[in-house]
Design an enzyme around this catalytic site. Structure first.
Site, mmCIF file in Angstrom:
data_model
loop_
_atom_site.group_PDB
_atom_site.id
_atom_site.type_symbol
_atom_site.label_atom_id
_atom_site.label_comp_id
_atom_site.label_asym_id
_atom_site.label_seq_id
_atom_site.Cartn_x
_atom_site.Cartn_y
_atom_site.Cartn_z
ATOM 1 N N ASN A 173 0.757 -1.307 -0.095
ATOM 2 C CA ASN A 173 -0.038 0.065 -0.189
ATOM 3 C C ASN A 173 0.859 1.199 0.112
ATOM 4 O O ASN A 173 0.209 2.228 -0.562
ATOM 5 C CB ASN A 173 -1.059 -0.118 0.986
ATOM 6 N N ARG A 231 9.438 -10.320 -3.425
ATOM 7 C CA ARG A 231 10.386 -11.530 -3.536
ATOM 8 C C ARG A 231 10.577 -12.021 -1.863
ATOM 9 O O ARG A 231 10.880 -13.134 -2.014
ATOM 10 C CB ARG A 231 11.555 -10.721 -4.104
ATOM 11 N N SER A 252 -3.409 0.194 -5.750
ATOM 12 C CA SER A 252 -3.002 0.977 -7.087
ATOM 13 C C SER A 252 -3.817 2.284 -7.152
ATOM 14 O O SER A 252 -3.935 2.965 -5.895
ATOM 15 C CB SER A 252 -3.326 0.485 -8.411
ATOM 16 N N LYS A 310 2.498 3.303 -10.991
ATOM 17 C CA LYS A 310 1.421 2.615 -10.562
ATOM 18 C C LYS A 310 1.028 1.428 -11.704
ATOM 19 O O LYS A 310 0.695 0.394 -11.294
ATOM 20 C CB LYS A 310 -0.058 3.339 -10.342
#
Length: 272
Positions: free
Chosen positions: A109, A143, A161, A180
């Protein structure tokens, strides 16, 4: 670090959190100390999840949120970390795992706004900064989290987004929209790559929201000093709230939504 067995992890989280549909789950929310992130942190915690959340600068707001939710019986951990620093993101993941015994819910976020200049006046440095925060940082965060997310029958990644990607391309906002868009591309690819591992990946794209960033935006673009003045002309008679966005995130990770992945949910009241 070895991850705790699922039964042990769920038991530990349940002891520390209020009962709810997300009891036994462990979440990490980036940028979770203020605005939309704080609403998501609170929504997940009050639904029973143990929640670690990151903040970059406002330690006081983060600590206040953690204390408020903790007083209500939630298990919450505030972690100082900048999403543009891959090492800090990795430390945030490990802090959540160390505190709660695992990780099966990641909400990307954290974000920053662009300066609002046209393409002709935008520097490479600004573009690189926005890409680092909104695209490269979340990529590296994912990751770091994937080994833990893959350890579960079900786990979730939600990428927050913006409607700046799509039909509402913002004039004078290319770095933000580009960053974004890159994050959304990562999410779509990730959903297909990780489906075999039980990882659901979805995107939530808000429109204008009553946050500090939203208030700055309307001051700069519409010369509106109070965002609530836009309520009468907004869908359903009000500007979107952080809680509106948090509720959608919460719905996407609900046990009943186990067959939902690679989706983009727009939260703008039907404006676009």
């Amino acid at each position: 670090m070895a991850e705790a067995p699922a039964a042990e992890r769920s038991t530990a989280a349940r002891r520390a959190t209020a009962a709810g549909p997300l009891t036994g789950r462990v979440a990490l929310v980036t940028g979770g100390g203020r605005g939309i992130g704080a609403a998501i942190t609170a929504e997940l915690a009050r639904s029973g999840a143990a929640v670690a959340f990151t903040y970059r600068r406002d330690r006081a707001a983060a600590e206040e949120l953690a204390e408020e939710l903790g007083a209500g019986g939630a298990a919450v951990l505030a972690v100082e970390a900048s999403v543009d620093d891959p090492a800090a993101s990795a430390r945030a993941v490990e802090a959540a795992v160390a505190e709660f015994g695992g990780l099966d819910l990641l909400v990307s976020n954290a974000g920053v706004a662009s300066t609002g200049l046209p393409v002709a006046a935008t520097t490479a440095e600004e573009l690189q900064w926005l890409l680092a925060v909104h695209a490269v940082g979340p990529h590296q965060l994912v990751r770091a989290a994937l080994p833990h997310l893959r350890a579960h029958e079900r786990s979730d990644v939600v990428v927050v987004s913006s409607i700046a990607v799509g039909d509402a391309w913002p004039v004078n906002g290319a770095p933000y929209a580009m960053a974004k868009a890159a994050a959304e591309a990562m999410a779509h690819v990730l959903a297909r790559e990780e489906r075999a591992h039980g990882v659901r990946v979805n995107i939530v794209a808000p429109g204008l929201v009553d946050t500090e960033m939203g208030r700055r935006l309307v001051r700069a673009t519409q010369d509106v000093t109070d965002i609530r003045l836009l309520d009468p002309g907004s869908p359903f008679g009000r500007v979107c709230s952080p809680q509106d966005v948090a509720a959608v995130v919460r719905a996407l990770v609900d046990p009943a939504c186990s067959y939902l992945t690679d989706q983009r949910v727009v939260v703008d009241g039907g404006t676009f």
